[in-house]
Each structure stands twice: as C-alpha cells, then as structure tokens.
Design an enzyme around this catalytic site. Sequence first.
Site, PDB file in Angstrom:
ATOM      1  N   SER A 210       0.702  -1.195  -0.459  1.00  0.00           N
ATOM      2  CA  SER A 210       0.069  -0.182  -0.253  1.00  0.00           C
ATOM      3  C   SER A 210       0.796   1.508  -0.274  1.00  0.00           C
ATOM      4  O   SER A 210       0.133   2.015  -0.748  1.00  0.00           O
ATOM      5  CB  SER A 210      -0.798   0.375   1.044  1.00  0.00           C
ATOM      6  OG  SER A 210      -1.353  -0.935   1.178  1.00  0.00           O
ATOM      7  N   ASP A 268      -4.548   0.916   8.310  1.00  0.00           N
ATOM      8  CA  ASP A 268      -4.703   0.017   8.546  1.00  0.00           C
ATOM      9  C   ASP A 268      -4.055  -1.780   9.537  1.00  0.00           C
ATOM     10  O   ASP A 268      -3.115  -1.584   8.679  1.00  0.00           O
ATOM     11  CB  ASP A 268      -4.512  -0.395   6.519  1.00  0.00           C
ATOM     12  CG  ASP A 268      -4.859  -1.931   6.211  1.00  0.00           C
ATOM     13  OD1 ASP A 268      -5.032  -2.577   6.966  1.00  0.00           O
ATOM     14  OD2 ASP A 268      -4.499  -2.316   5.327  1.00  0.00           O
ATOM     15  N   HIS A 271      -6.261  -3.532  13.531  1.00  0.00           N
ATOM     16  CA  HIS A 271      -8.034  -3.881  13.231  1.00  0.00           C
ATOM     17  C   HIS A 271      -8.855  -4.208  14.343  1.00  0.00           C
ATOM     18  O   HIS A 271      -9.612  -4.258  14.272  1.00  0.00           O
ATOM     19  CB  HIS A 271      -8.095  -4.777  12.410  1.00  0.00           C
ATOM     20  CG  HIS A 271      -7.380  -4.269  10.893  1.00  0.00           C
ATOM     21  ND1 HIS A 271      -7.221  -3.627  10.522  1.00  0.00           N
ATOM     22  CD2 HIS A 271      -6.629  -5.272  10.217  1.00  0.00           C
ATOM     23  CE1 HIS A 271      -6.686  -3.802   8.972  1.00  0.00           C
ATOM     24  NE2 HIS A 271      -6.430  -5.299   9.248  1.00  0.00           N
TER      25      HIS A 271
END
Length: 400
Positions: A210, A268, A271
């Site tokens: 990412s 991200d 969680h």
Amino acid sequence: MTIQRAHDDILKLILAAEGGTEQIDAAIRAVGAERTAAILADELVNRADLHEIPGPGTAGVDIQLALAFDGGTVHHVVRVGKSAEHEAGRVDAPHATLESDLAELLRSVLGPWRGVEAQTLRIVWHDLENVERLGGTMHVFPVVRRLVRGTTGRHEDLGELSLRNGSDKWGLHFYTPHYDRHFGPLRDRPLKILELGIGGYGNPASGGGSLRMWKRYFPRSVVYGVDVFDKAPLREQRIHTVEGDLSNPEFLESLGRDLGPFDIVIDDASHGNADLIAAFKALFPYVRPGGLYAAEDLQTSYWPGYGGSSKELNSPATSMGFLKALLDGLNHEERELPEGTTASETDLTLTGAHFYPSLAIFEKGVNAEGASASWIPRQQMSYEEMSAVDWGEGLTADKD
C-alpha cells in the site's frame, strides 16, 4: 543521509516545481544539481516499471542522462539488468542518451499534473547504424519509452496500482473506488500521508504494497508507514517507515507531534477495536484542515475476537459504535448540550463522514456554520399555526 534530510530535499523540489524559473533554480542550487538529478532519476525509474519488459535481453542496458544546468551538464546513468539502478556519472558506450534542461525536467516530473512538460527533452539513439549491436538490444526502445513516460504526468488507476504493488485494497477488499472518489481531487498536491500498518508481519522485507501504491498515486507526496515490526528495508524515495507499537499511547502521540500534521491518515493496522479508537483520538487532531482520515476493516467491530460485538451495536467500545457517535458532532450547533458541557474538539473540526462496507472516511475542517436562525420553530407546527405566523417580508415562500 538522514530521513529528515532526504524528506526536506525532495519536499523543497516538489514545492519549487510549482513556481517560476527563479524559484526552481534556487531550489536546485540549495539541494545540489547532482542530488536533484539523482532524485529525478529515481522517480523516473520507479514510474517506468522496467521489470515488466519481457525477454532476457533487458540485461545490460545503459541510459545516459545529460541534464543542463547553470552553464554545465550533470551526468547520471540508469542501468537496467535483472534490476534497474541509477548512479551519478557517465558511461562510455550508452545505448541511448536523454538530454534535457534540469529545471525543465524537475518541473515535468515533480510539478503539477498537466503542467509544462520538458520542452528540451531529446533522445539520442547511439546504435541505429550498428545493426549487430542494435539486434541484441532492441529492448532499449521500450526502456527509454517507459523512462520518458514518467515525465508526462500520466495518472494511473488506483485499482491497477493496488494489484501491481501487492496491496489488498482491491481484490481482497474493494476500497480503491471509494479512495479514488475522495483522494482523487488531492493527488496532484504535495501531501504528507500516514498509513498505520505496513503488512508482512515479522519479515522486514515483506509488506509495503500500500505504501508503494500511495507513492505512485500521489506522485508529489511523502508517505510514512508505521508498523510494530522493523520495516526499514522497505524504505525508498518518498517512502519512510517508522517502527512502534500503536497500542502505546505515548508512541501514538509522538507520531503526530514529531511527524505531523498530515493531509491523509489511513488506519490499516491491527484492526482491534480499542486500537482503532485510540488511534483516531490521538491522530485526528493532527490532520490538517481539508485533510482526510480513513479507518479500514470495520467488519471487526462485529467480531468479539477483536473486541467487537454483533449485539451491542452502539457500544462506544466498538469501532462502529465509536465512529457512529461522532456523527452527532456534525450537528453540534443544533444540539442542546447538557449544562456545563461544550462541543468537543472533534465536534468543532469534523466536517464530513462517509461510510462504505468495512470502511469509513472522515473530513477535517472547521465545523462552525452556525445554528439555524432563531425564528425557525423548534417544534413541529400545524398548517393553521404556520399560517398565523408573521414570517416577515421575503420569508413567506415555500412554507408548505
């Protein structure tokens, strides 16, 4: 060279690329012409995706960069073999030479999208008359084309970038269309982006898909990635990694204090519901006005193993319960707050909220539009009551 020095150099060039010739020349002199050439070469190599060129012939291609500045020429060479590398200097027999004015190349590579392209860019092919050598290096043409492509400011599809760079934001999840909707208007700006969670677990060289995706999507920005594991091997130009435990309040606070403010924050990470809530509380204050904060993988709000619940849907201990409670803050000026209480800092700065499957995106700004006018009734009126009210001139239309 320290991370901060590298960040300062490229940020100085990015900001200068928006200005005029004098501003660009001054930035190049401050950073250094050789250092500037190295930064631009790295950007061109990164955007070229040279590993995608098929065939074993890609070994041994040398492309010379000859960049004019201040009456001299800065030389840099791009070497393409099993990998693509670049270094300062000259090569005796390059397959091709890219000639350009250094300032123009800076503007076309790091300047705003659809800005002025490098008008002086020229390609010199050295093997056109050497049939024997040319026959073994025909792949030099796609290599050069891909390098030059990096000067055109072509905007790439975010879903494609996700797949190409190994990010799970498209395919396993389907976040990229939503990100493109909200991030797209910002992608041409010089931003500071923070993503919590790098991936790859304990392998230092694994993960970072990412981060690479954001680097390509935001070609004028610096990207910071945070992970509990050391991810230093993933650092590259415009990508910096930070090791730290996001469940540690002191570390969370240090991120905003030492690296912020940020234009975009993307959670991200673990969680875990408690971690997501703590991260939002600590980092949303460090998002710049006009910036965005994204929280991913909100499905764990319903999973007890992550601290969630499918029964207590509005519990402030769950991520969705916490985030849903923020929505009342959007209308804090219309609420009757309990005596002795005032609107929170989040109430005063949260200006928008968007929810998608397992994803929420929040807008930062100034939430001070003012309450509804005092003459607007605070209770519902019947038609007869409304007809009896003297609304005043100009206020009688559309009262049905």
